[in-house]
Write an enzyme that holds these catalytic residues in place. Structure first.
Site, PDB file in Angstrom:
ATOM      1  N   ASP A   1       5.916   2.216   1.708  1.00 33.62           N
ATOM      2  CA  ASP A   1       5.088   1.084   1.870  1.00 33.62           C
ATOM      3  C   ASP A   1       4.484   1.228   3.584  1.00 33.62           C
ATOM      4  OD1 ASP A   1       4.101  -1.241   2.491  1.00 33.62           O
ATOM      5  OD2 ASP A   1       5.749  -2.639   1.886  1.00 33.62           O
ATOM      6  N   HIS A   2       3.312   1.260   3.331  1.00 31.81           N
ATOM      7  CA  HIS A   2       2.469   1.514   4.797  1.00 31.81           C
ATOM      8  C   HIS A   2       2.418   0.518   5.660  1.00 31.81           C
ATOM      9  CE1 HIS A   2       0.279   4.150   7.373  1.00 31.81           C
ATOM     10  NE2 HIS A   2      -0.172   4.637   6.603  1.00 31.81           N
ATOM     11  N   ARG A   3       2.880  -0.798   5.223  1.00 33.07           N
ATOM     12  CA  ARG A   3       2.956  -1.888   6.097  1.00 33.07           C
ATOM     13  C   ARG A   3       3.982  -1.819   7.051  1.00 33.07           C
ATOM     14  NH1 ARG A   3       3.388  -6.573   1.624  1.00 33.07           N
ATOM     15  NH2 ARG A   3       5.022  -5.125   1.028  1.00 33.07           N
TER      16      ARG A   3
ATOM     17  N   VAL B   1       5.797   1.017   7.765  1.00 36.92           N
ATOM     18  CA  VAL B   1       6.198   2.487   7.918  1.00 36.92           C
ATOM     19  C   VAL B   1       4.925   3.355   8.076  1.00 36.92           C
ATOM     20  CG1 VAL B   1       7.454   4.609   7.273  1.00 36.92           C
ATOM     21  CG2 VAL B   1       8.371   2.258   6.749  1.00 36.92           C
TER      22      VAL B   1
ATOM     23  N   PRO C   1       0.933  -1.197  -0.033  1.00 39.50           N
ATOM     24  CA  PRO C   1       0.284   0.118  -0.195  1.00 39.50           C
ATOM     25  C   PRO C   1       0.901   1.313   0.173  1.00 39.50           C
ATOM     26  CG  PRO C   1      -0.141  -1.081   2.318  1.00 39.50           C
ATOM     27  CD  PRO C   1       0.811  -1.960   1.302  1.00 39.50           C
TER      28      PRO C   1
END
Length: 418
Positions: free
Chosen positions: A390-392, A394, A221
């Site tokens: 990458d929102h996973r 961070v 994401p």
């Protein structure tokens, strides 16, 4: 006792690889650490070395042959072992002496070089089979020039050229997407409008890039944070440093990225299905454009290297990339990539994260902008950077803190050298 040398897993998530060339001949001996074979992945060539001394009894997968990971590519034995019957040893090891028959590719007419009515088994190398399938060639139409009449790469290439020649003689070079002419109703008697194109086959590297980045956008994401940095002092520092050693703005950017990772270590991470990996050192990948596509060699331990050392290593990796000499190790590691399009006068852009990294920094051109400084109009040198994250692993606040530190480093560049 004879043993099999199997195709190693030379790249993450690779199911197969291609034998580029063998470094020694059949029957030759080798010592521990000697290069045995060069394996080609989508982006690099990897030299496989011997784990112990021995003798190469037989090559099972020659040059240009694709083999699945774990499949045998050669049979070896100890230096002093006497092996009188290699075929018997292969049978003992469960390896057949003949290549297995392969499935035919979808039909496409080519100049007949072999009778279509033949009922004999058709043997072809894995690479030839794959090339024929992608080209739409029938194996029974090809003439094999390999051992025992086996169809090899050059046979498929010859058939492809013959097919292209035949098609060129039978039809115009231009290809149309719609065989029916499309006439503009507003113009009576206007000539038909046809969409013309040249067909460029996918290379292995282009397929790999497409698959990797598609997977990145599908699974990671992405979110984006952007900043405009004042880089007047950075360009002045670069000019001063360039007098004693060749240093570019990009070299300073890479060093600043490493410094920012030290200041915000929560950005120096990668996501795995089981856990988030926090990396101890700071390795930074740098995007390099080649004729075959984009590659991202990694500059290691950037936090503890000088800017000039980083610049020299970037230039060396770029040279290796253009020569096709990068190894798999050159492409592995790190948590962030730097992609700079400033030399093309690109003002700003957003890049796709290069897995398994958690971020990529897109760097735009240095420009003269009219800005307001303490209530006064001024002309300042600016650079726009966009961080894709990458929102996973961070969160947004971590990315914002990192970008603030990075911007402060560019605007106070003496800190980059500290």
């Amino acid at each position: 006792m004879a043993e099999l040398l199997n195709m190693p897993a030379v790249a993450a998530a690779s199911a197969d690889a291609v034998v580029s060339n063998w470094c020694i001949d059949e029957g030759a001996t080798f010592r521990e650490g000697d290069p045995l074979v060069v394996i080609e992945t989508e982006k690099a060539q990897v030299e496989i070395t011997a784990e112990a001394e021995g003798r190469l009894l037989r090559i099972l997968a020659g040059a240009s042959v694709r083999a699945e990971v774990g499949n045998p590519i050669a049979v070896v034995a100890g230096v002093d072992e006497k092996v009188s019957d290699v075929d018997a040893e292969l049978a003992r090891l469960g390896v057949g002496t003949e290549p297995a028959p392969v499935e035919e590719a979808p039909a496409r007419e080519v100049p007949r070089q072999r009778s279509a009515a033949t009922t004999e088994r058709i043997f072809a190398s894995p690479l030839a089979r794959k090339m024929a399938k992608e080209a739409g060639l029938r194996l029974r139409d090809l003439h094999g020039t390999g051992p025992g009449g086996r169809i090899v790469r050059k046979d498929v290439v010859a058939a492809m050229k013959a097919a292209e020649t035949a098609e060129s003689a039978a039809a115009p070079v231009a290809v149309t997407t719609d065989p029916a002419p499309v006439v503009d109703p507003a113009v009576n008697g206007a000539p038909p409008v046809r969409a013309e194109f040249d067909e460029v086959p996918h290379t292995r590297m282009r397929r790999a890039i497409a698959a990797r980045l598609t997977e990145s956008k599908r699974t990671a994401p992405h979110f984006y944070v952007r900043a405009r940095c004042f880089v007047d002092r950075l360009t002045e520092l670069r000019a001063e440093l360039d007098g004693s050693s060749k240093v570019s703005v990009n070299d300073l950017v890479v060093k600043a990225v490493a410094k920012a990772h030290e200041l915000v270590p929560d950005m120096n991470v990668v996501w795995t299905p089981e856990s988030v990996h926090r990396l101890a050192g700071v390795d930074v990948a740098v995007a390099v454009a080649t004729d075959g596509g984009l590659v991202t060699p990694v500059i290691r331990d950037c936090a503890h290297k000088s800017v000039s050392a980083i610049g020299a290593e970037i230039r060396e990796q770029a040279r290796k990339a253009k020569d096709g000499a990068l190894t798999q190790r050159d492409l592995e590691g790190g948590s962030i990539t730097v992609s700079n399009l400033g030399m093309f006068d690109v003002e700003e852009f957003a890049a796709i994260i290069n897995p398994p990294h958690s971020a990529i920094l897109a760097v735009g051109a240095v420009r003269d902008d009219v800005v307001a400084v303490e209530g006064e109009v001024a002309i300042r040198k600016t650079m726009t950077v966009t961080l894709s994250v990458d929102h996973r692993p961070v969160d947004g606040v971590v990315a914002a803190r990192w970008l603030a530190e990075f911007r402060a480093l560019l605007e106070n560049p003496i800190r980059i050298l500290a």
